[in-house]
Design a protein around this motif. Structure first.
Motif, PDB file in Angstrom:
ATOM      1  N   UNK A  95       0.094  -4.004  -5.955  1.00 14.52           N
ATOM      2  CA  UNK A  95      -0.314  -3.233  -4.784  1.00 14.52           C
ATOM      3  C   UNK A  95      -1.704  -2.676  -5.063  1.00 14.52           C
ATOM      4  N   UNK A  96      -2.675  -3.114  -4.261  1.00 10.40           N
ATOM      5  CA  UNK A  96      -4.050  -2.657  -4.460  1.00 10.40           C
ATOM      6  C   UNK A  96      -4.203  -1.226  -3.966  1.00 10.40           C
ATOM      7  N   UNK A  97      -4.901  -0.407  -4.731  1.00 15.24           N
ATOM      8  CA  UNK A  97      -5.134   0.991  -4.404  1.00 15.24           C
ATOM      9  C   UNK A  97      -6.562   1.166  -3.880  1.00 15.24           C
ATOM     10  N   UNK A  98      -6.844   2.242  -3.167  1.00 14.33           N
ATOM     11  CA  UNK A  98      -8.156   2.424  -2.532  1.00 14.33           C
ATOM     12  C   UNK A  98      -9.347   2.339  -3.478  1.00 14.33           C
ATOM     13  N   UNK A  99      -9.184   2.730  -4.740  1.00 13.06           N
ATOM     14  CA  UNK A  99     -10.309   2.700  -5.679  1.00 13.06           C
ATOM     15  C   UNK A  99     -10.487   1.343  -6.357  1.00 13.06           C
ATOM     16  N   UNK A 100      -9.705   0.344  -5.934  1.00 15.90           N
ATOM     17  CA  UNK A 100      -9.828  -0.992  -6.510  1.00 15.90           C
ATOM     18  C   UNK A 100      -8.875  -1.248  -7.646  1.00 15.90           C
ATOM     19  N   UNK A 101      -8.253  -0.194  -8.169  1.00 11.46           N
ATOM     20  CA  UNK A 101      -7.244  -0.377  -9.215  1.00 11.46           C
ATOM     21  C   UNK A 101      -5.952  -0.888  -8.583  1.00 11.46           C
ATOM     22  N   UNK A 102      -4.926  -1.085  -9.400  1.00 12.99           N
ATOM     23  CA  UNK A 102      -3.705  -1.691  -8.867  1.00 12.99           C
ATOM     24  C   UNK A 102      -2.457  -1.097  -9.496  1.00 12.99           C
ATOM     25  N   UNK A 103      -1.435  -0.980  -8.680  1.00 12.54           N
ATOM     26  CA  UNK A 103      -0.085  -0.612  -9.109  1.00 12.54           C
ATOM     27  C   UNK A 103       0.662  -1.925  -9.323  1.00 12.54           C
ATOM     28  N   UNK A 104       1.147  -2.170 -10.528  1.00 10.71           N
ATOM     29  CA  UNK A 104       1.745  -3.462 -10.896  1.00 10.71           C
ATOM     30  C   UNK A 104       3.208  -3.256 -11.266  1.00 10.71           C
ATOM     31  N   UNK A 105       4.083  -3.975 -10.562  1.00  9.35           N
ATOM     32  CA  UNK A 105       5.514  -3.917 -10.842  1.00  9.35           C
ATOM     33  C   UNK A 105       5.941  -5.193 -11.562  1.00  9.35           C
ATOM     34  N   UNK A 113       0.331   2.944   0.738  1.00 10.34           N
ATOM     35  CA  UNK A 113      -0.744   1.959   0.858  1.00 10.34           C
ATOM     36  C   UNK A 113      -0.301   0.678   1.569  1.00 10.34           C
ATOM     37  N   UNK A 114       0.901   0.708   2.142  1.00 11.55           N
ATOM     38  CA  UNK A 114       1.451  -0.485   2.785  1.00 11.55           C
ATOM     39  C   UNK A 114       1.239  -0.465   4.296  1.00 11.55           C
ATOM     40  N   UNK A 115       1.196  -1.665   4.864  1.00 13.27           N
ATOM     41  CA  UNK A 115       1.114  -1.801   6.319  1.00 13.27           C
ATOM     42  C   UNK A 115       2.387  -1.267   6.966  1.00 13.27           C
ATOM     43  N   UNK A 116       2.270  -0.870   8.216  1.00 15.24           N
ATOM     44  CA  UNK A 116       3.438  -0.423   8.983  1.00 15.24           C
ATOM     45  C   UNK A 116       3.863  -1.561   9.910  1.00 15.24           C
ATOM     46  N   UNK A 117       5.019  -2.130   9.628  1.00 13.47           N
ATOM     47  CA  UNK A 117       5.530  -3.256  10.410  1.00 13.47           C
ATOM     48  C   UNK A 117       6.758  -2.783  11.193  1.00 13.47           C
ATOM     49  N   UNK A 118       6.679  -2.856  12.513  1.00  8.71           N
ATOM     50  CA  UNK A 118       7.763  -2.378  13.375  1.00  8.71           C
ATOM     51  C   UNK A 118       9.025  -3.206  13.182  1.00  8.71           C
ATOM     52  N   UNK A 119      10.169  -2.522  13.122  1.00  7.76           N
ATOM     53  CA  UNK A 119      11.475  -3.193  13.053  1.00  7.76           C
ATOM     54  C   UNK A 119      12.018  -3.339  14.470  1.00  7.76           C
ATOM     55  N   UNK A 120      12.298  -4.581  14.881  1.00  9.69           N
ATOM     56  CA  UNK A 120      12.737  -4.868  16.253  1.00  9.69           C
ATOM     57  C   UNK A 120      14.229  -5.130  16.358  1.00  9.69           C
ATOM     58  N   UNK A 121      14.851  -5.594  15.273  1.00 12.25           N
ATOM     59  CA  UNK A 121      16.269  -5.960  15.283  1.00 12.25           C
ATOM     60  C   UNK A 121      16.709  -6.118  13.833  1.00 12.25           C
ATOM     61  N   UNK A 122      17.950  -6.501  13.618  1.00 14.58           N
ATOM     62  CA  UNK A 122      18.432  -6.841  12.276  1.00 14.58           C
ATOM     63  C   UNK A 122      18.986  -8.261  12.298  1.00 14.58           C
ATOM     64  N   UNK A 123      19.001  -8.953  11.169  1.00 16.89           N
ATOM     65  CA  UNK A 123      19.584 -10.295  11.134  1.00 16.89           C
ATOM     66  C   UNK A 123      21.053 -10.283  11.541  1.00 16.89           C
ATOM     67  N   UNK A 124      21.740  -9.208  11.186  1.00 17.76           N
ATOM     68  CA  UNK A 124      23.158  -9.089  11.521  1.00 17.76           C
ATOM     69  C   UNK A 124      23.355  -9.004  13.031  1.00 17.76           C
ATOM     70  N   UNK A 125      22.444  -8.286  13.707  1.00 18.52           N
ATOM     71  CA  UNK A 125      22.535  -8.166  15.165  1.00 18.52           C
ATOM     72  C   UNK A 125      22.291  -9.518  15.833  1.00 18.52           C
ATOM     73  N   UNK A 126      21.315 -10.266  15.319  1.00 18.60           N
ATOM     74  CA  UNK A 126      21.035 -11.601  15.869  1.00 18.60           C
ATOM     75  C   UNK A 126      22.235 -12.512  15.654  1.00 18.60           C
ATOM     76  N   UNK A 127      22.796 -12.485  14.457  1.00 12.19           N
ATOM     77  CA  UNK A 127      23.936 -13.353  14.158  1.00 12.19           C
ATOM     78  C   UNK A 127      25.123 -13.035  15.061  1.00 12.19           C
ATOM     79  N   UNK A 128      25.348 -11.758  15.317  1.00 10.96           N
ATOM     80  CA  UNK A 128      26.448 -11.369  16.203  1.00 10.96           C
ATOM     81  C   UNK A 128      26.232 -11.891  17.616  1.00 10.96           C
TER      82      UNK A 128
END
Length: 337
Positions: free
Chosen positions: A161-171, A199-214
């Motif tokens: 995960x890139x941080x604002x100063x160019x450094x990185x958080x590494x898992x 530092x992550x993007x915000x991605x909207x949740x629209x549904x769940x896989x379980x809801x689609x499968x049902x």
């Protein structure tokens, strides 16, 4: 397993050292107006300003076309030459997105469902996945709706995960990732209390896989398939850019006394995919083929291999020449009464 904080210079040296040691590294590279994974020889080749590559990295473990075996006939004798998995190179996939890394689980499920595919498994075993979390997204992204996310670590050996100063958080997430990090990450410090979610993007949740499968349980004869597929050309672009689609055909390439058997990509969206020798086609229309695509990803695959066949990368929507937007279609299915 372990979280590190590394400087911008240490991150650059990490990639540089892998290349200097002769490691085969594939990374996103700008080519015209597209960005796709290619083998690199210099860190300067790696693209920086993009949301997603045009194509997925599945071709690294499931090539567009691959020779399964070759043969040569001489009189009554036939000599077979099998593919040699031991000859496959060790490969690092650098800067893949979390949705790409997550796509390897469905692929592995498919290629090990009823038969363990030795070529796929050999390539997968020799591939190390270094994902970079997403700080940006676009209107086609929906990873959070399929149990993923811009910082999802599923499938990755290491995530950066890139941080604002160019450094990185590494898992460091797996033993394979730990071994690689030990070789190439020289300067680091403990990550401490770094909160990567900031530092992550915000991605909207629209549904769940379980809801689609049902919803799909009683939708086989629904008119929704005809409504959704009216624009579909059956071109197969969606399947070819998808990180989880694994349909293939087997072709014979024979000439004289020699030949090869080749596995090559195919798509359930093609009109001839289910064409029988008799001429009968159980999926004779684009609507029945579109239904198969959605049911396979959200119903059949979860049932058979316990994996959803979609990572929400949005490539199919971006690649479709007639704007068949899978996110819109899935939302309409989720909301269908």
């Amino acid at each position: 397993m372990e979280n590190l904080h590394i400087s911008k210079n240490s991150l650059e040296q990490w990639l540089n050292q892998m290349l200097k040691k002769g490691m085969r590294v594939l990374a996103p590279v700008q080519h015209g107006d597209k960005i796709d994974f290619r083998q690199i020889t210099s860190p300067d080749e790696v693209a920086t300003d993009y949301v997603q590559t045009t194509q997925s990295v599945k071709r690294v473990v499931f090539p567009t076309a691959e020779v399964l075996f070759s043969y040569h006939k001489e009189g009554k004798d036939t000599t077979l030459k099998d593919s040699n998995p031991d000859a496959l190179p060790e490969t690092v996939l650098w800067k893949i997105r979390p949705c790409d890394a997550a796509g390897f689980a469905p692929l592995s499920g498919i290629f090990n469902w009823d038969y363990k595919d030795k070529l796929y498994n050999a390539r997968r075993a020799k591939t190390t996945l270094i994902s970079f979390s997403c700080s940006r997204c676009d209107e086609s992204c929906f990873c959070t709706s399929v149990n993923g996310g811009p910082g999802n670590t599923n499938g990755s050996d290491i995530q950066v995960t890139l941080l604002p100063d160019g450094s990185a958080f590494v898992e460091i997430l797996t033993m394979k990732g730990k071994a690689l990090a030990k070789l190439y990450i020289v300067e680091f410090e403990p990550a401490g209390d770094i909160d990567k979610d900031k530092y992550l993007a915000t991605v909207t949740t629209h549904f769940t896989p379980e809801a689609i499968r049902e919803k799909l349980t009683d939708a086989f004869d629904s008119p929704v398939w005809k409504q959704q597929s009216e624009r579909c050309l059956g071109c197969g672009a969606c399947a070819f850019v998808c990180p989880t689609c694994a349909c293939f055909d087997i072709q014979e390439d024979a000439k004289g006394s020699s030949g090869r058997r080749i596995r090559c990509w195919d798509s359930c969206g093609f009109s001839l995919f289910t064409q029988h020798t008799s001429g009968h086609n159980p999926r004779p229309t684009q609507s029945t083929r579109w239904r198969q695509r959605i049911l396979h990803k959200f119903s059949y695959m979860p049932e058979r291999i316990h994996e959803t066949g979609c990572t929400g990368c949005g490539r199919c929507s971006r690649a479709c020449p007639v704007d068949m937007n899978i996110l819109e279609h899935l939302i309409s299915i989720a909301n269908h009464e």
